[in-house]
Design a protein around this motif. Sequence first.
Motif: not given
Length: 380
Positions: A7-9, A28-34
């Motif tokens: 899904s992230l991909l 998108h990456v920052e949102a998932a990590l934060a």
Amino acid sequence: MPLDPVSLLKDLVRCPSVTPADAGALGHVEAALAAAGFECHRVPRGGIDNLYARWGAKGHARSFGFNGHTDVVPVGDPASWSTDPFGAEERDGHVWGRGTTDMKSGVAAFVAAAVDFVTETPPDGAVILAITGDEEGASVDGTRALLDWMDTRGERMAVCLVGEPTCPDRMGEMMKIGRRGSLNAQLTVRGVQGHSAYPHRAVNPLHALVRLCDRLASHPLDHGTDHFDPSTLAIVTIDTGNPATNVIPAEARATLNIRFNDSHSGAALTDWLGTEAAETDAAFGTRTEVAVTVSGESFLTPPGPLTDLVSAAVAAECGVTPVLSTSGGTSDARFVKDHCPVVEFGLVGRTMHAVDERVAVGDVHALKAIYGRILRDYFA
């Protein structure tokens, strides 16, 4: 709930992040990590956006890092694709689109693995992700910028894994423990223009350049080392810009690329090129300028704890022990190696940079599982 790397991909592929554009990919990456408690910092430089994320204490002795990029190469002619290059279509067991292989799947897999790991089993240590938008371009304001920023802030990775595609044909078969160096040289040979019917009144730079190129290409640089194949020299272009058949030109140019192993340095090869050019000039009466750019020195992470850690995780998840290789081109590992020990492991790279680039859905999940096992074993 575990983070789905596929899904992230898809979210990442739908961002047309052709270097230097970010197009929302790092968001998108920052949102998932934060959301998982990572401390996130944007590190812009030279028009490039980069992301640094850390879970755990700064400067912890046990800090495992991942490095990767969300920028992609251009798609070429969109009409030659069987699907929208930025559509992230899933069919035939694959996700299709630019960057699926190189290397948005790798980023999605290690982000998902890191999020699940710190959420389910918070470690005594730090997990660090350094993600750039400038790997496919000049690579000046990407990973280099992140490492410079880390140095000024006292941020450290003890070891790092770069998630580039490393497997030629099937998942798990190869990891990279080093890379050859890369050197580009532009040769400009100047002579004296004249009539081709009276060559004694001219100094032909092409004769000198052809002789020089032959000398360089015919010279074996080495026969390989313990972990590297023999170094190679390729002449990639020869140019004069001369449309006339009865004119000896005043100038001729050539470009060559050397991929060199750990028996050479960029400086030593530059000196060798200069010596060969000077000897040719002495024989032909020409004047040669040699302009060299070294994009990276060769490096090796010797087999040891880090390579054993990754190999064991790959074997456990894929049932195959990866070959330790230094083949291929360059990657941002050439910068990371000055910061900490680094290896590379990722997907099968058969369709990277190609039309209809795609990745097997099962391989993305397998890669997340491998990265998750590496984290668990490292902090065990």
